[in-house]
Design a protein around this motif. Structure first.
Motif, mmCIF file in Angstrom:
data_model
loop_
_atom_site.group_PDB
_atom_site.id
_atom_site.type_symbol
_atom_site.label_atom_id
_atom_site.label_comp_id
_atom_site.label_asym_id
_atom_site.label_seq_id
_atom_site.Cartn_x
_atom_site.Cartn_y
_atom_site.Cartn_z
ATOM 1 N N GLU A 106 -6.270 -1.708 7.042
ATOM 2 C CA GLU A 106 -7.009 -0.476 7.311
ATOM 3 C C GLU A 106 -6.939 -0.166 8.802
ATOM 4 O O GLU A 106 -7.083 -1.064 9.628
ATOM 5 C CB GLU A 106 -8.471 -0.676 6.890
ATOM 6 N N GLU A 107 -6.693 1.109 9.117
ATOM 7 C CA GLU A 107 -6.604 1.543 10.515
ATOM 8 C C GLU A 107 -7.639 2.618 10.803
ATOM 9 O O GLU A 107 -8.080 3.334 9.900
ATOM 10 C CB GLU A 107 -5.205 2.111 10.796
ATOM 11 N N LYS A 108 -7.988 2.745 12.071
ATOM 12 C CA LYS A 108 -8.823 3.858 12.521
ATOM 13 C C LYS A 108 -7.883 5.048 12.754
ATOM 14 O O LYS A 108 -6.702 4.853 13.045
ATOM 15 C CB LYS A 108 -9.539 3.487 13.815
ATOM 16 N N PRO A 109 -8.379 6.276 12.639
ATOM 17 C CA PRO A 109 -7.517 7.448 12.811
ATOM 18 C C PRO A 109 -6.701 7.434 14.102
ATOM 19 O O PRO A 109 -5.551 7.862 14.116
ATOM 20 C CB PRO A 109 -8.489 8.623 12.777
ATOM 21 N N GLN A 146 0.823 -1.202 0.000
ATOM 22 C CA GLN A 146 0.000 0.000 0.000
ATOM 23 C C GLN A 146 0.864 1.261 0.000
ATOM 24 O O GLN A 146 2.066 1.196 0.264
ATOM 25 C CB GLN A 146 -0.914 -0.024 1.230
ATOM 26 N N GLY A 147 0.219 2.381 -0.266
ATOM 27 C CA GLY A 147 0.895 3.659 -0.428
ATOM 28 C C GLY A 147 1.931 4.001 0.623
ATOM 29 O O GLY A 147 3.084 4.303 0.306
ATOM 30 N N GLU A 148 1.542 3.968 1.887
ATOM 31 C CA GLU A 148 2.457 4.369 2.960
ATOM 32 C C GLU A 148 3.698 3.485 3.013
ATOM 33 O O GLU A 148 4.800 3.958 3.249
ATOM 34 C CB GLU A 148 1.737 4.307 4.310
ATOM 35 N N LEU A 149 3.524 2.212 2.777
ATOM 36 C CA LEU A 149 4.610 1.251 2.922
ATOM 37 C C LEU A 149 5.446 1.076 1.657
ATOM 38 O O LEU A 149 6.605 0.677 1.735
ATOM 39 C CB LEU A 149 4.034 -0.112 3.326
ATOM 40 N N ALA A 150 4.860 1.368 0.500
ATOM 41 C CA ALA A 150 5.539 1.007 -0.751
ATOM 42 C C ALA A 150 5.596 2.091 -1.814
ATOM 43 O O ALA A 150 6.242 1.883 -2.840
ATOM 44 C CB ALA A 150 4.864 -0.233 -1.344
ATOM 45 N N GLN A 151 4.961 3.262 -1.593
ATOM 46 C CA GLN A 151 4.963 4.267 -2.656
ATOM 47 C C GLN A 151 5.232 5.690 -2.209
ATOM 48 O O GLN A 151 5.291 6.575 -3.045
ATOM 49 C CB GLN A 151 3.619 4.246 -3.401
ATOM 50 N N ASP A 152 5.392 5.917 -0.946
ATOM 51 C CA ASP A 152 5.647 7.264 -0.455
ATOM 52 C C ASP A 152 7.115 7.344 -0.025
ATOM 53 O O ASP A 152 7.505 6.713 0.957
ATOM 54 C CB ASP A 152 4.729 7.570 0.732
ATOM 55 N N PRO A 153 7.933 8.111 -0.737
ATOM 56 C CA PRO A 153 9.359 8.186 -0.402
ATOM 57 C C PRO A 153 9.639 8.590 1.045
ATOM 58 O O PRO A 153 10.679 8.244 1.595
ATOM 59 C CB PRO A 153 9.901 9.243 -1.367
ATOM 60 N N LYS A 154 8.699 9.269 1.689
ATOM 61 C CA LYS A 154 8.910 9.700 3.072
ATOM 62 C C LYS A 154 8.670 8.570 4.081
ATOM 63 O O LYS A 154 9.207 8.606 5.179
ATOM 64 C CB LYS A 154 7.972 10.864 3.408
ATOM 65 N N GLY A 182 -9.568 5.408 2.251
ATOM 66 C CA GLY A 182 -9.676 6.582 1.395
ATOM 67 C C GLY A 182 -8.429 7.443 1.344
ATOM 68 O O GLY A 182 -8.312 8.311 0.480
ATOM 69 N N SER A 183 -7.469 7.224 2.248
ATOM 70 C CA SER A 183 -6.251 8.047 2.260
ATOM 71 C C SER A 183 -5.231 7.518 1.254
ATOM 72 O O SER A 183 -5.303 6.373 0.808
ATOM 73 C CB SER A 183 -5.631 8.044 3.663
ATOM 74 N N LYS A 184 -4.271 8.350 0.903
ATOM 75 C CA LYS A 184 -3.170 7.929 0.019
ATOM 76 C C LYS A 184 -2.380 6.800 0.662
ATOM 77 O O LYS A 184 -1.932 5.880 -0.014
ATOM 78 C CB LYS A 184 -2.234 9.104 -0.289
#
Length: 189
Positions: free
Chosen positions: A64-67, A12-20, A75-77
Motif C-alpha cells: 500500500e502506498e500514499k498518494p 496486485q492489480g497494477e503489477l499483475a492485472q492491468d495490461p498498461k 481502495g484503488s484498482k
C-alpha cells in the motif's frame, strides 16, 4: 509440529492485472499463483477433512502506498489483490505493508508466526528485486528457513536487463544467503 507459511507477495492489480502497467510475465505469475494456491488450499482442506490441524498457512501480502508515493493506494484498482484470502479461513491472513520487507513493515509478524509453530517460509510474487527479495531477507534475518519458488516470481525489464535475468540474479543472491530455490511446480505443501 513444524509449520510453513506460504507468502504470496504483492500480486496486485497494477503489477499483475492491468495490461498498461503489469510486469511482462504477469500471466505466468497469475497461472503459477493459481496453481500454487490451489495445491496449498487442497492440502489445508484435506488436513481439516481428516480432523487434523494443517501444518500450512497462507500469508497474502498487499503493498500500500500514499498518494504522494505511488498509485497502489488503498481502495484503488492498482491496489486490489489478484488472490485474496478465503473468507473466514483461519489458515489465511492478509498482511498490509508499506515498505519492501513485509517483516520490517510488520515488526510483530515474525513472533506471531513463530508462536503458531511456523519455522519455514515459502515465497513467491512480485517484484523479484524489491519486495520478494526484501521479504525473503527479512524472513532469513528473523530466523526462518526460506524457500523461493523459482518461476513464480518476476518483475519488470529494468536498466537493460530482462525480467528473467533479474529473477535469476535474485535467486542466486538469496541462495548464497541460505535460501532454498526450487521450481514452483515441484513444491509440495
Amino acid at each position: 509440529m513444524t509449520r510453513t507459511a506460504l507468502f504470496v507477495i504483492d500480486i496486485q492489480g497494477e503489477l499483475a492485472q492491468d495490461p498498461k502497467t503489469e510486469i511482462p510475465h504477469a500471466k505466468r505469475i497469475r497461472e503459477a499463483g493459481d496453481a500454487i494456491l490451489t495445491k496449498a488450499r487442497e492440502a489445508i482442506d484435506k488436513a481439516r477433512a481428516n480432523g487434523q490441524h494443517s501444518d500450512l498457512e497462507i500469508v497474502i501480502v498487499q503493498h500500500e502506498e500514499k498518494p504522494e508515493e505511488g498509485t497502489m493506494i488503498r481502495g484503488s484498482k492498482s491496489w486490489e489483490l489478484v488472490f485474496a484470502p478465503r473468507e473466514g479461513d483461519d489458515t489465511e491472513i492478509l498482511v498490509s505493508k508499506d515498505v519492501s520487507d513485509t517483516f520490517e513493515s510488520n515488526p510483530q509478524l515474525a513472533s506471531q508466526l513463530k508462536a503458531r509453530g511456523v519455522e519455514n517460509i515459502v515465497a513467491f510474487g512480485i517484484q523479484s528485486e524489491y519486495c520478494v527479495r526484501s521479504t525473503c531477507n527479512g524472513a532469513l534475518a528473523a530466523g526462518f528457513k526460506v524457500t523461493l519458488l523459482q518461476g513464480a516470481h518476476s518483475t519488470y525489464d529494468v536498466d537493460g536487463k530482462k525480467a528473467e535475468e533479474i529473477e535469476t540474479e535474485v535467486g542466486q543472491e538469496l541462495k548464497e544467503k541460505g535460501t532454498d530455490i526450487i521450481p514452483w511446480a515441484s513444491w509440495q505443501p
